[in-house]
Design a protein around this motif. Structure first.
Motif, PDB file in Angstrom:
ATOM      1  N   SER A 264       1.088   7.600 -13.439  1.00 52.84           N
ATOM      2  CA  SER A 264      -0.010   8.030 -14.594  1.00 52.84           C
ATOM      3  C   SER A 264       0.658   9.086 -15.506  1.00 52.84           C
ATOM      4  O   SER A 264       0.349   9.296 -16.454  1.00 52.84           O
ATOM      5  CB  SER A 264      -1.346   8.639 -13.834  1.00 52.84           C
TER       6      SER A 264
ATOM      7  N   HIS B  70       2.081   9.500  -8.743  1.00 54.14           N
ATOM      8  CA  HIS B  70       1.688   8.270  -9.287  1.00 54.14           C
ATOM      9  C   HIS B  70       2.351   8.069 -10.828  1.00 54.14           C
ATOM     10  O   HIS B  70       2.976   8.957 -11.361  1.00 54.14           O
ATOM     11  CB  HIS B  70       0.225   8.111  -9.704  1.00 54.14           C
TER      12      HIS B  70
ATOM     13  N   GLU C 116       1.332   1.171 -13.925  1.00 54.61           N
ATOM     14  CA  GLU C 116       0.396   1.811 -15.004  1.00 54.61           C
ATOM     15  C   GLU C 116       0.248   1.052 -16.269  1.00 54.61           C
ATOM     16  O   GLU C 116       1.177   0.657 -16.970  1.00 54.61           O
ATOM     17  CB  GLU C 116       0.731   3.414 -15.195  1.00 54.61           C
TER      18      GLU C 116
ATOM     19  N   GLN D 287       4.239   1.492  -8.447  1.00 59.19           N
ATOM     20  CA  GLN D 287       3.159   1.244  -9.199  1.00 59.19           C
ATOM     21  C   GLN D 287       3.385   0.836 -10.482  1.00 59.19           C
ATOM     22  O   GLN D 287       4.522   1.040 -11.147  1.00 59.19           O
ATOM     23  CB  GLN D 287       2.228   2.679  -9.372  1.00 59.19           C
TER      24      GLN D 287
ATOM     25  N   ARG E  21       4.617   9.811  -1.824  1.00 61.01           N
ATOM     26  CA  ARG E  21       3.427  10.505  -1.205  1.00 61.01           C
ATOM     27  C   ARG E  21       3.953  11.005   0.207  1.00 61.01           C
ATOM     28  O   ARG E  21       4.722  10.239   0.789  1.00 61.01           O
ATOM     29  CB  ARG E  21       2.347   9.901  -1.082  1.00 61.01           C
TER      30      ARG E  21
HETATM   31  N1  DAH Z   1      -3.194   7.100 -10.570  1.00 63.04           N
HETATM   32  C1  DAH Z   1      -4.025   6.405  -9.667  1.00 63.04           C
HETATM   33  C2  DAH Z   1      -3.387   6.428  -8.239  1.00 63.04           C
HETATM   34  O1  DAH Z   1      -2.303   6.764  -8.144  1.00 63.04           O
HETATM   35  C3  DAH Z   1      -4.128   4.862  -9.980  1.00 63.04           C
HETATM   36  C4  DAH Z   1      -4.956   4.972 -11.487  1.00 63.04           C
HETATM   37  C5  DAH Z   1      -6.442   5.043 -11.477  1.00 63.04           C
HETATM   38  C6  DAH Z   1      -4.238   4.906 -12.515  1.00 63.04           C
HETATM   39  C7  DAH Z   1      -7.187   4.895 -12.449  1.00 63.04           C
HETATM   40  C8  DAH Z   1      -5.267   4.814 -13.599  1.00 63.04           C
HETATM   41  C9  DAH Z   1      -6.548   4.838 -13.873  1.00 63.04           C
HETATM   42  O2  DAH Z   1      -4.426   4.923 -14.975  1.00 63.04           O
HETATM   43  O3  DAH Z   1      -7.134   4.817 -14.877  1.00 63.04           O
HETATM   44  O4  DAH Z   1      -4.091   6.081  -7.443  1.00 63.04           O
END
Ligand code: DAH
Length: 339
Positions: free
Chosen positions: A171, A169, A211, A209, A195
Motif C-alpha cells: 500500500s 505492505h 496492490e 503482494q 513482517r
Molecule cells: N495493505 C493490506 C494488507 O497488507 C491489504 C489491503 C487492504 C490493501 C485493503 C488495500 C486495501 O489497498 O484497500 O493487509
C-alpha cells in the motif's frame, strides 16, 4: 656381489610380471626403490667391495637402478586413469542436453495477475522495499499508536538519522504513485513485503503482494466489485464467485475482505477452505478521503478504490501448495513442477 645383483634381477622379473593395479605397483616401489628397499641394500653392499672392483660393480648397480625406474615409470603411466580430453578437443562427442530452467510459481502467478489487470487499463508501478514511516503508515491514515506499527509486526531499521522500516505492505506504493502523478490513476503494484513473524507453514517473514489503485471522478464501490468479479473469473475460471465481508483498514472507508469460492472443492467444502466453500484472497475498499488529501489528490473532486492481495495465497489456490516455506526453499523437486 654379482650374485646379489643377479638374485635381485630374477626376483624383479617375477615380481614385475605380476603387477596389475596401482596398489601393487606402489608395493613394488616400496620394496625395490624405497629408501629401505632392495636397491638401497645393493648400494650399501658396494662399500664391502674391493677398491679395484668398485667402479665396475657401481656401474652395474646403476644400470639395475635405471632398469627398475624405467619399468616403474612406464607401468605408472599405463595404470593411470585415462585423462579426460576437454570437450572442444573431442569433436566427435555427442552434445550434452541443456536443462531448461522454469519460472518460479510466484512469478508465474504475479505475471498472470499483471496481465489480467493490464487488459483493463492498469499499468504497473513499483516502490522501495525499505520505506519511511510516512509512506508505509502515516499517509495511509495509521494512527500513531496503531498496533500494526508495533515492533512485533514491523522490521524497523536505522538508516542514518532516520528510522526506516521494511515495508509491511505494498500500500506504500499507492501513496508514492498519488504523490507523483495526476488523477486519473489506474495502477497495480507488485512487490515483496516483510513482517516480523515466526516462519511456519502458514506465515513467513517475507511474502509478496499486489496492490491495486483506481482513482477518477465518480468511482464507486460497484466499480470495485465488478473489477474483482472480473479478476476472480480471469484467474480462477468462469465459475468462480466472490463474496465481500465488511472489514476495517485505516486507509479505506468502507472496507471489505473478499473471499473466492474454493476452486479445490468447487464450493462443496474441503479441508483447504475448512469446509466453508470460501477462501479469503484480498482486502479492499474505497480510498479514505484523508489518504487522498495526504497524497495531494483533491478528495472533493476525486474518489477511488484500492485492493491488496497476497501472491502466495493465489498461488496456493491455483497450485494447491499447502506450505508457504516451499516458495523460498529452492528445492528443485518443487520448482521443476512449474515448467
Ligand atoms: N495493505 C493490506 C494488507 O497488507 C491489504 C489491503 C487492504 C490493501 C485493503 C488495500 C486495501 O489497498 O484497500 O493487509
Amino acid at each position: 656381489m654379482i650374485q646379489k645383483i643377479n638374485e635381485l634381477l630374477s626376483a624383479f622379473e617375477i615380481d614385475s610380471s605380476l603387477i596389475g593395479t596401482a596398489e601393487e605397483l606402489e608395493t613394488f616401489r616400496i620394496s625395490y626403490l624405497g629408501s629401505k628397499g632392495q636397491l638401497k641394500e645393493l648400494f650399501n653392499e658396494l662399500k664391502n667391495v674391493s677398491n679395484e672392483s668398485k667402479k665396475e660393480f657401481g656401474q652395474q648397480v646403476n644400470a639395475v637402478r635405471m632398469k627398475l625406474e624405467a619399468f616403474y615409470n612406464d607401468k605408472k603411466e599405463a595404470l593411470a586413469p585415462i585423462k579426460k580430453t576437454s570437450v572442444d578437443q573431442d569433436l566427435s562427442r555427442t552434445g550434452e542436453g541443456i536443462t531448461q530452467g522454469s519460472h518460479h510459481p510466484l512469478s508465474i502467478v504475479r505475471n498472470e495477475i499483471i496481465e489480467v489487470f493490464n487488459r483493463i487499463g492498469f499499468d504497473v508501478s513499483e516502490g522501495p522495499e525499505i520505506e519511511d514511516d510516512w509512506h508505509n503508515f502515516s499517509a495511509l491514515n495509521f494512527p500513531k499508536n496503531h498496533p500494526a506499527r508495533d515492533m512485533q509486526d514491523t522490521f524497523f531499521i536505522e538508516k542514518g538519522e532516520r528510522e526506516m522500516a521494511l515495508r509491511t505492505h505494498t500500500s506504500s506504493v499507492q501513496v508514492r504513485v498519488m504523490e507523483n502523478s495526476q488523477a486519473p490513476i489506474r495502477t497495480i503494484s507488485p512487490g515483496r513485503v516483510y513482517r516480523n513473524e515466526a516462519i511456519s507453514a502458514r506465515a513467513h517473514c517475507f511474502f509478496h503482494q499486489i496492490e491495486g489503485l483506481y482513482i477518477d471522478k465518480d468511482v464507486s464501490f460497484a466499480d470495485l466489485k465488478q473489477t474483482l468479479v472480473y479478476f476472480a473469473k480471469a484467474v480462477f475460471g468462469e465459475n468462480a464467485q466472490i463474496r465481500l465481508r465488511p472489514s476495517y483498514f485505516p486507509f479505506t472507508e468502507p472496507s471489505a475482505e473478499v473471499d473466492v469460492s474454493c476452486s479445490i472443492c468447487e464450493g462443496k467444502g474441503c479441508n483447504v477452505c475448512k469446509y466453508s466453500g470460501w477462501l479469503e484472497i484480498l482486502g479492499c475498499g474505497m480510498v479514505d478521503p484523508a489518504v487522498l488529501d495526504a497524497s495531494g489528490i483533491d478528495s472533493s473532486v476525486y474518489s477511488g478504490y484500492a485492493f491488496g492481495m497476497g501472491v502466495e495465497r493465489i498461488a496456493q489456490l491455483k497450485y494447491k501448495v499447502n506450505d508457504l516455506r516451499l516458495y523460498s526453499e529452492n528445492d528443485m523437486r518443487f520448482l521443476k513442477q512449474f515448467k
